[in-house]
Design an enzyme around this catalytic site. Structure first.
Site, mmCIF file in Angstrom:
data_model
loop_
_atom_site.group_PDB
_atom_site.id
_atom_site.type_symbol
_atom_site.label_atom_id
_atom_site.label_comp_id
_atom_site.label_asym_id
_atom_site.label_seq_id
_atom_site.Cartn_x
_atom_site.Cartn_y
_atom_site.Cartn_z
ATOM 1 N N HIS A 47 0.864 -1.177 0.000
ATOM 2 C CA HIS A 47 0.000 0.000 0.000
ATOM 3 C C HIS A 47 0.899 1.224 0.000
ATOM 4 C CE1 HIS A 47 -3.449 2.448 0.644
ATOM 5 N NE2 HIS A 47 -3.278 2.654 1.937
ATOM 6 N N ASP A 100 -11.175 -3.497 -0.220
ATOM 7 C CA ASP A 100 -10.925 -2.084 -0.566
ATOM 8 C C ASP A 100 -11.498 -1.724 -1.937
ATOM 9 O OD1 ASP A 100 -9.777 0.372 -1.226
ATOM 10 O OD2 ASP A 100 -7.693 -0.311 -1.007
ATOM 11 N N HIS A 129 -3.921 1.932 -4.150
ATOM 12 C CA HIS A 129 -5.129 1.110 -4.058
ATOM 13 C C HIS A 129 -5.316 0.261 -5.319
ATOM 14 C CE1 HIS A 129 -6.689 3.094 -0.427
ATOM 15 N NE2 HIS A 129 -6.144 4.185 -0.931
HETATM 16 ZN ZN ZN Z 1 -7.750 4.210 3.595
HETATM 17 ZN ZN ZN Z 2 -4.490 3.757 3.309
#
Ligand code: ZN
Ligand code: ZN
Length: 553
Positions: free
Chosen positions: A138, A193, A367
């Site tokens: 990330h 996510d 992401h």
């Molecule tokens: Zn976040």
């Molecule tokens: Zn994050």
């Protein structure tokens, strides 16, 4: 029949920010993240937005701990508010805890919690909860996906993640482990996510930014380079530092959080910058322009940040001028575009050249995009799916991807903030709702009521008209006034005629009510408000806030 398990969503489903959920098992609660959100344009004067803590407050004695997926503010930033009311231990990777610690310490709340570090792949019992943390890549190092081994099967939470096959620290998202859990136990429910669920393809590797920076630094030999990125994006900072060091530059950090995080990461061995190549920003004037690289905060154009002050020519240590190069190694979060554009313009005005993600590939997202999301779905093969972390449209797109990847339509739940989902032997379904509105913070005051915001919007768009009048309490007749004070409605000196007409309208209305014998305070007040409001609206087609100030003698 196995015990039921519940998930309570308190934030992050329907907005980007204030991520917060609760896992419930054996009558105990485990908090998963507790983040904040930055205010949107329709929230004038608001500093931060938090999850609604009502449910946590009401169940304070049942909370065992908070588990943090990673160190971003939208996951840890609300802890320093919640800890004022509720006390519990916190778990997360050492770096995540280090980042979360800053705010908690600043708020003087360290004695309200304990910080417990988990290592990659560790399986730990926290109260009745059996959790395993799995490495993910990330835009901050050492993030976790989390597997919850519950009486209702495994719940896998992706955390914020992407599938970077060549991450800067070689710590990849552990898809193999997720596959092994799926094979051995099966994954009952996946929470994943959704931030980039609308974006086709895959994100580029973080490492790709390094090459671009390297080339830019080489092209700009002899020029001073100032870079800006998120202070928690340590891999980006490492790559900026590497490019700077390779081109013979000495590095200085600018901005409080940048200095703090660089110090923390170097201490933890996560950031490699030799001591003799890192100097205090005060010393930066001693170096030739071409020998300098400044790494600054303010990549989101935040008005008081180091970069915004630089763009306004007001930074104490750095005066931007002809020949300087500013690299914005970032992407404006929706809502911040205006501020970022203003900063870029300001920098150009001072003579600098600005390189941003619209011009060169100086940024990649942290992401997962569609192909990566589908990869996770194909490895985890969940029975049920709930998209998390996204605006409503992101959640919709992500749920479509899940169906494409074979999750039964009926097993994809589109949950929003406040929803409570229960896992039982036969089903995973919505059972109830809990309060999950926005908790506004302005200054140190939590919970700015919604009415305050509504007032601010009216004041901001239409202004205010205050009508001051003194009336005789027996007869209802005007003794003095009405006086009209206005801000933001009409420019008073030029509108004397208009104000006189308004005063007359109020006077007439009060004469009428006095004649009718309506002399009680509330009625008089209402007449003043109505008369002034009607006049203002008819004559100017505007609706400022009308404040009647009636005094009785
Ligand atoms: Zn976040
Ligand atoms: Zn994050």
């Amino acid at each position: 029949m196995a015990d039921r398990v519940r998930i309570v969503f308190l934030g992050g489903l329907g907005e980007i920010g204030r991520n917060c959920a609760v896992i419930e098992q054996d009558n105990r609660l485990l908090l998963l993240d507790c983040g904040l959100m930055f205010p949107e344009v329709d929230m004038p004067g608001i500093d931060l937005v938090l999850p609604d803590f009502t449910y946590l407050r009401d169940n304070a004695d049942r909370i065992d701990a908070c588990l943090l997926t990673h160190g971003h503010e939208d996951h840890v930033g609300a802890l320093s508010f919640l800890l004022r009311e509720v006390s519990f231990p916190i778990y997360g990777s050492a770096l995540t805890l280090g980042l979360a610690r800053n705010r908690i310490e600043e708020s003087g709340l360290m004695e309200r919690t304990s910080l417990n570090a988990l290592v990659d792949g560790e399986r730990r019992r926290i109260g009745p909860f059996d959790v395993e943390v799995i490495p993910v890549t990330h835009s901050v190092p050492h993030g976790f996906a989390t597997a919850f081994y519950t009486p209702q099967g495994v719940i896998l939470h992706s955390g914020d993640f992407k599938l970077d096959l060549t991450p800067v620290d070689d710590r990849r998202t552990d898809l193999a482990r997720i596959g092994a859990i799926a094979d051995e136990h099966g994954i009952r429910l996946l929470l994943s996510d959704s931030t980039n669920a609308e974006e086709a393809g895959s994100t580029k590797s973080e490492r790709s930014v390094g090459g671009v920076l390297h080339d830019l630094f080489a092209e700009r030999a002899g020029q001073r380079i100032i870079t800006a990125c998120f202070a928690s994006h340590l891999h980006r900072i490492q790559q900026i530092a590497d490019a700077a060091l390779a081109s013979g530059r000495t590095i200085a950090t600018l901005g409080r959080s940048m200095g703090k995080n660089v110090a923390l990461a170097r201490e933890m061995g996560l950031l490699r910058i030799p001591d003799d190549r890192l100097v205090d920003i005060e010393k930066i004037g001693d170096f030739e322009a071409g020998d300098v690289c400044v790494i600054s905060t303010g990549s989101q154009g935040e008005p008081m940040s180091a970069l915004a002050l630089m763009a306004a020519g007001e930074n104490k240590w750095l005066k931007i001028g002809e020949g300087d190069v500013v690299i914005l190694s970032s992407h404006a979060i929706p809502g911040n575009e205006y501020d970022v554009n203003k900063v870029i313009d300001g920098l150009y005005r001072l003579g600098a050249d600005v390189i941003h993600s619209g011009i060169a590939d100086v940024h990649v997202s942290g992401h997962a995009q569609q192909e990566e999301l589908k990869t996770l779905l194909s490895v985890a093969k969940p029975e049920y799916f709930i998209p998390v972390h996204g605006e409503f449209r992101h959640l919709i797109h992500h749920s479509r991807l899940a169906m494409q990847m074979g999750v039964a339509r009926a097993n994809v739940l589109l949950a929003e903030d406040g929803d409570v989902v229960e896992l039982t032997d036969g089903a995973v379904d919505f059972v109830t709702e809990v309060p999950a509105g926005f908790l506004y913070v302005d200054g140190i005051v939590g919970d700015v009521a919604h009415g305050v915001l509504r007032d601010r919007r009216v004041l901001g768009e239409e202004g205010v008209v205050v009508v001051v009048v003194t009336v005789d309490s027996r007869t209802g007749e005007v003794v003095s006034g009405p006086e009209i004070i206005t801000r933001g409605w009409v420019y008073a000196p030029e509108a004397e005629g208009l104000l006189e007409e308004a005063r007359q309208a109020v006077r007439d209305s009060l004469k009428e009510s006095a004649a009718e014998g309506a002399t009680d305070f509330e009625t008089v007040r209402r007449h003043v408000r109505q008369a002034a409001g009607r006049f203002v609206n008819e004559r100017t087609k505007r609706r400022p806030m009308i404040v009647p100030l009636v005094m009785e003698v």
